[in-house]
Design a protein around this motif. Sequence first.
Motif, PDB file in Angstrom:
ATOM      1  N   PHE A  39       5.084 143.640  29.613  1.00  0.00           N
ATOM      2  CA  PHE A  39       4.392 143.953  28.369  1.00  0.00           C
ATOM      3  C   PHE A  39       2.878 143.746  28.470  1.00  0.00           C
ATOM      4  O   PHE A  39       2.172 143.825  27.475  1.00  0.00           O
ATOM      5  CB  PHE A  39       4.948 143.089  27.235  1.00  0.00           C
TER       6      PHE A  39
ATOM      7  N   VAL B 252      11.195 149.958  27.385  1.00  0.00           N
ATOM      8  CA  VAL B 252      11.911 148.904  28.112  1.00  0.00           C
ATOM      9  C   VAL B 252      13.316 148.855  27.538  1.00  0.00           C
ATOM     10  O   VAL B 252      13.503 148.590  26.346  1.00  0.00           O
ATOM     11  CB  VAL B 252      11.215 147.536  27.973  1.00  0.00           C
TER      12      VAL B 252
ATOM     13  N   ASN C 133       8.357 150.931  23.512  1.00  0.00           N
ATOM     14  CA  ASN C 133       9.497 150.673  22.649  1.00  0.00           C
ATOM     15  C   ASN C 133      10.458 149.750  23.395  1.00  0.00           C
ATOM     16  O   ASN C 133      10.537 149.786  24.619  1.00  0.00           O
ATOM     17  CB  ASN C 133      10.214 151.978  22.292  1.00  0.00           C
ATOM     18  N   ILE C 134      11.188 148.947  22.659  1.00  0.00           N
ATOM     19  CA  ILE C 134      12.177 148.050  23.255  1.00  0.00           C
ATOM     20  C   ILE C 134      13.537 148.402  22.661  1.00  0.00           C
ATOM     21  O   ILE C 134      13.699 148.434  21.437  1.00  0.00           O
ATOM     22  CB  ILE C 134      11.854 146.572  22.973  1.00  0.00           C
TER      23      ILE C 134
ATOM     24  N   THR D 255      13.891 138.448  26.322  1.00  0.00           N
ATOM     25  CA  THR D 255      12.949 139.373  25.699  1.00  0.00           C
ATOM     26  C   THR D 255      11.912 138.612  24.885  1.00  0.00           C
ATOM     27  O   THR D 255      10.699 138.857  24.985  1.00  0.00           O
ATOM     28  CB  THR D 255      13.693 140.364  24.789  1.00  0.00           C
TER      29      THR D 255
ATOM     30  N   LEU E 190      17.432 147.034  22.997  1.00  0.00           N
ATOM     31  CA  LEU E 190      18.285 145.976  23.537  1.00  0.00           C
ATOM     32  C   LEU E 190      19.664 146.108  22.912  1.00  0.00           C
ATOM     33  O   LEU E 190      19.809 145.988  21.692  1.00  0.00           O
ATOM     34  CB  LEU E 190      17.684 144.603  23.239  1.00  0.00           C
TER      35      LEU E 190
ATOM     36  N   TYR F 262      16.888 147.179  27.656  1.00  0.00           N
ATOM     37  CA  TYR F 262      17.693 146.028  28.073  1.00  0.00           C
ATOM     38  C   TYR F 262      19.162 146.298  27.742  1.00  0.00           C
ATOM     39  O   TYR F 262      19.529 146.432  26.579  1.00  0.00           O
ATOM     40  CB  TYR F 262      17.282 144.762  27.320  1.00  0.00           C
TER      41      TYR F 262
END
Length: 384
Positions: A145, A172, A11-12, A247, A14, A174
Amino acid sequence: MSDFVFRINPNIILGSYSLSRLGQLVLEWGTRFIVIMDPILKEVKLADKITQSLNDRKVEYFFFNELAEGSCSKTVERALSLAKEGHIHGVIAVGGVTALNVGRAVAAMFNEVHSFNTFLDGAQPNTNPIPCICVPSTYRTPFVFTNEVPITDSRNHQVKLLKVQKNLCKLVLYDPNMTLTLTDNQKATLSIELISMAVEAYLSQKANFFSDTFVEKGLQLLTYALDGSPSLDITTPEEILLAQAGTMLSLATTSSSLGLASLLSLTINSRYSIVKPLISSILLPYMLEDAAKYKSSQIVKLAKIMNCIPEDENPSSEEICNYFIDSIRQRIAKANLPTRLKDLNLTIEQLSLAVEDVKQIDIVNTLPRSMSTDDIFDFVKKAY
């Protein structure tokens, strides 16, 4: 054209102040972690934000910050030994590329019984990894990734791409505020490296509609961050634009591939501990000069995205390529960065070893054109 297949495991998240949610988020994977962290983060008061978030959620943790030797096998082995003694549930890797590489390697190898060198030599892990959570402190993560981790083999100072499990990285995170402590020089160097990554992904033999879309949008956001927005409607802060661009361009390189500048920066860094973004920034103009001979249409597109064409002119493709290359050299000069590899106090004999190392990395097979060791050495001599 081969089938397009793209899987992204973590999962990201940000967003500004997302770091304050770290303790809440990691509870999904356990309550005891090793935190592999860049020691510089303690000096700039960012480590306290990590510990506060974990403490508030009663998450147990201990630190590993012995990263002075970089992401080498000795460092990974020390961290791995400590992690096993600590009976951890997962790894939290916080910082730049070194911390993230070491953290991912530890999580991948935690349940393995064979020596770490066995896997550096090409063996595939056959156990499940423990969860890894990555918190970058810069705005580019070229390998996070992927299913590979660049590690320097301490036995011979050669870089190896360690094969890791597909479900290794779970999150991840950010937080653009993590980058506010970067100096102007660091931001300039990282930004030029991002441009280099974008060019490599765009020109690679593995480029596809997905990676091209991410490159084009990522470079647009990066240009807004570096040079300002052409419209007053865009009021996004610089640090958020940089995080968004980083990203997207990191995802682009995952879907496509890195290229020659990144490969040489990896091998030179492993051999001689020269900072990778510095090497990439030196090599980028020479890489563009080479690519302009056979990939000019793609370079023209990138030049237009980065607004490198003077107004009220109708230049040829060749002239646009030259404008793009000149704009990169102007950015390098403005940041007072070195322009030649010899400025890094390296000899051509030393660089010849790094060139030989490049051919041992699979990524070399996805370069825009086939290059022998002699071709790569000729390229290095031009940049020397």
